[in-house]
Design an enzyme around this catalytic site. Structure first.
Site, PDB file in Angstrom:
ATOM      1  N   LEU A 156       0.939  -1.392  -0.037  1.00  0.00           N
ATOM      2  CA  LEU A 156       0.054   0.003  -0.019  1.00  0.00           C
ATOM      3  C   LEU A 156       0.755   1.272  -0.136  1.00  0.00           C
ATOM      4  O   LEU A 156       1.931   1.176   0.414  1.00  0.00           O
ATOM      5  CB  LEU A 156      -0.987   0.057   1.232  1.00  0.00           C
ATOM      6  N   TRP A 158       1.453   5.478   1.042  1.00  0.00           N
ATOM      7  CA  TRP A 158       1.181   6.217   2.161  1.00  0.00           C
ATOM      8  C   TRP A 158       0.108   7.378   2.193  1.00  0.00           C
ATOM      9  O   TRP A 158      -0.088   8.290   2.899  1.00  0.00           O
ATOM     10  CB  TRP A 158       2.546   6.758   2.667  1.00  0.00           C
ATOM     11  N   SER A 236       4.979   3.844  -6.715  1.00  0.00           N
ATOM     12  CA  SER A 236       5.719   4.453  -7.791  1.00  0.00           C
ATOM     13  C   SER A 236       6.180   3.457  -8.916  1.00  0.00           C
ATOM     14  O   SER A 236       6.006   2.223  -8.666  1.00  0.00           O
ATOM     15  CB  SER A 236       7.064   4.908  -7.135  1.00  0.00           C
ATOM     16  N   TYR A 246       9.935  -9.577  -9.339  1.00  0.00           N
ATOM     17  CA  TYR A 246       9.769 -10.618  -8.292  1.00  0.00           C
ATOM     18  C   TYR A 246       8.862 -11.668  -8.641  1.00  0.00           C
ATOM     19  O   TYR A 246       8.963 -12.834  -8.609  1.00  0.00           O
ATOM     20  CB  TYR A 246       9.021  -9.757  -7.080  1.00  0.00           C
ATOM     21  N   GLU A 258      -0.856  -0.083  -9.801  1.00  0.00           N
ATOM     22  CA  GLU A 258      -1.659   1.244 -10.191  1.00  0.00           C
ATOM     23  C   GLU A 258      -0.552   2.167  -9.717  1.00  0.00           C
ATOM     24  O   GLU A 258       0.089   2.466  -8.511  1.00  0.00           O
ATOM     25  CB  GLU A 258      -2.718   1.325  -9.104  1.00  0.00           C
ATOM     26  N   GLU A 393       6.687  13.231 -12.536  1.00  0.00           N
ATOM     27  CA  GLU A 393       5.728  13.273 -11.297  1.00  0.00           C
ATOM     28  C   GLU A 393       6.299  13.908 -10.158  1.00  0.00           C
ATOM     29  O   GLU A 393       7.508  13.305  -9.868  1.00  0.00           O
ATOM     30  CB  GLU A 393       5.121  11.981 -11.226  1.00  0.00           C
TER      31      GLU A 393
END
Length: 491
Positions: A156, A158, A236, A246, A258, A393
């Site tokens: 998740l 932050w 990111s 992975y 996302e 970004e």
């Protein structure tokens, strides 16, 4: 500025229904970004802890205690969780504000309602997702069914800790999966409290596990784990690419990403008589959550005939934001999440100015005496398309304004980016509005008002902004399932 964390504050991992310290005993600091003060120490999990959490999730899934529970019973458990979230809304909002530097009003009026709404929506959908049959003739019956995929890994961000948690957990749990969550190390506390409330609501032990820790340790271990069936990651682009590696290096688990954005906001010439309204909307799109949002409208493309008048209105709207203590209800812009974020934003603005750009509002750190990482909403003009500030970004409260001469030029500029997450089009002409919306390559395009859609609409990106699936809508529910064909020969 004070840090009155509500109680209880859980700081250990949550594995198989219990709060437990990390196997190594290691911890990391949780810091209040508005003051720079250490709030608490949180257990820092590693591969051994992830192994324990995945084993608990796998065992609970195999047992059928949740995966084979009747969907209507799963709905009832999740609805009890909704009630507990509502009951604890104020404490959760306070915890999120302190831990992430978010304005308390935003936490109370947006983040928590969004979190609760997401869990409620998927709870209600749990027993309303149906399979189908095929036209197989008189001698066979083809059944297409959806089964829970197994062990879900959720990693998740932050910037919206609870809301993004609900976007992942709502559909994953409603579909019958067991989950291991790696919460963001910069804002962990509300995820641990959520897990406690879920257990109180009746979620069986092992169905939801939380392994706090550093991304390159706990997140990597989860991504590489051979017993995890899918990873859903928001964050990111750099880390998203790591999760694809992975998967390739382990069990080819499904990956849903996302990622970032550099959302264009297009303002056509026929908005001349409502520039104040447009400017207020676009300022909110750019600066909401302090610009720490993957859909932040950080590029405003405005028709050259109205550009100067629009900039004047945008500066007024920008200057109306209140930068201050996140716990003050009047604050609309809190602190950036960490010191490196402040340094990154500062570097982008300073470099643009050195290259000929003009700062029309903001542009310098504020409230330095608090010890927090505050940067005001900032408008930058006289920007070229090739400048880093117009292409990268930034993930901070910075918006650039670029003029265009016709809509085709605006579309070209909008699409001239590796990102494709969101866009916003302001136009009175329905043909221009819909034509532009269809031409812009982005997963969500709003018209005449910034929006990411709602829980009913799939959310994700084109190009480097997304991979493998969508959040929200029944599309998200389906991505946490396997599709099985059962072919029955009629004798």
């Amino acid at each position: 500025m004070t840090s009155p964390l509500p109680t209880p504050v859980r700081t250990h991992a949550f594995i198989n229904g219990e709060f437990v310290p990390s196997a190594s005993g290691a911890t990391f600091e949780s810091v209040n970004p508005a003051t720079g003060e250490v709030l608490t120490e949180i257990s820092s999990c590693d591969a051994e802890d992830v192994d324990r959490a995945v084993a608990a999730a796998g065992a609970s899934f195999a047992s059928g205690v949740w995966s084979r529970m009747h969907p209507s019973d799963r709905r009832e458990v999740l609805m009890r969780l909704v009630a507990l979230l509502e009951e604890n809304l104020e404490d959760l909002a306070l915890m999120e504000s302190i831990d992430a530097g978010k304005p308390i009003t935003d936490c109370r009026e947006f983040d928590l309602p969004d979190t609760i709404g997401s869990i409620r929506w998927y709870a209600e959908a749990a027993d309303k997702a149906f399979g189908k049959t095929t036209a197989a003739g008189d001698d066979a019956l083809g059944l297409i069914v959806h089964e829970p995929i197994g062990v879900v890994g959720a990693v998740l961000p932050w910037n919206f800790p609870l809301a993004m948690l609900a976007w992942k957990l709502g559909p994953a749990l409603a579909a019958g999966n067991s989950v291991v969550v790696k919460p963001p190390e910069l804002a962990t506390l509300t995820t641990l409290r959520f897990a406690e409330l879920a257990s109180e609501a009746g979620l069986p032990d092992g169905v939801l596990n939380v392994v706090p820790g550093l991304g390159h340790v706990a997140g990597k271990a989860l991504g590489l784990h051979a017993d995890v069936d899918i990873i859903s990651f928001t964050g990111s682009n750099e880390v998203g690419r790591e999760f694809l590696r992975y998967s390739a290096d382990s069990n080819l688990k499904k990956i849903v990403l996302e990622l970032g954005g550099k959302a264009p906001q297009i303002v056509t010439a026929d908005n001349a008589d409502r520039l104040a309204v447009v400017a207020e909307d676009l300022a909110e799109a750019a600066f909401g959550n302090n610009g720490q949002n993957c859909t932040a409208g950080s590029r405003i493309l405005v028709h050259s005939s109205i550009a100067e008048d629009f900039i004047d209105e945008l500066v007024k709207a920008t200057n109306s934001f209140v930068v201050g203590d996140p716990l003050d209800p009047a604050t609309t812009i809190g602190s950036l999440v960490e010191e490196s974020a402040l340094a990154r934003v500062t570097e982008y603005v300073d470099a643009a100015v050195a290259d000929g750009a003009t700062v029309r509002a903001g542009g310098k750190r504020v409230l330095e005496e608090t010890g927090g990482w505050f940067y005001p909403p900032t408008v930058v003009t006289d920007v070229r398309e090739d400048m880093a500030i117009a292409r990268d970004e930034i993930f901070g409260p910075v918006v650039v304004v670029l003029p265009f001469d016709d809509v085709a030029d605006a579309v070209r500029m909008a699409n001239d980016t590796p990102f494709g997450l969101a866009a916003n089009v302001w136009s009175r002409d329905i043909d221009d509005a819909l034509g532009t919306a269809r031409a812009v390559r982005a997963g969500t395009v709003s018209v005449n008002g910034y929006s990411e859609g709602d829980i009913t609409t799939p959310f994700g990106g084109y190009k480097e902004s997304g991979f493998g699936g969508r959040d929200n809508g029944m599309e998200a529910f389906e991505q946490y399932t396997e599709t099985k064909t059962i072919w029955v020969n009629l004798r």
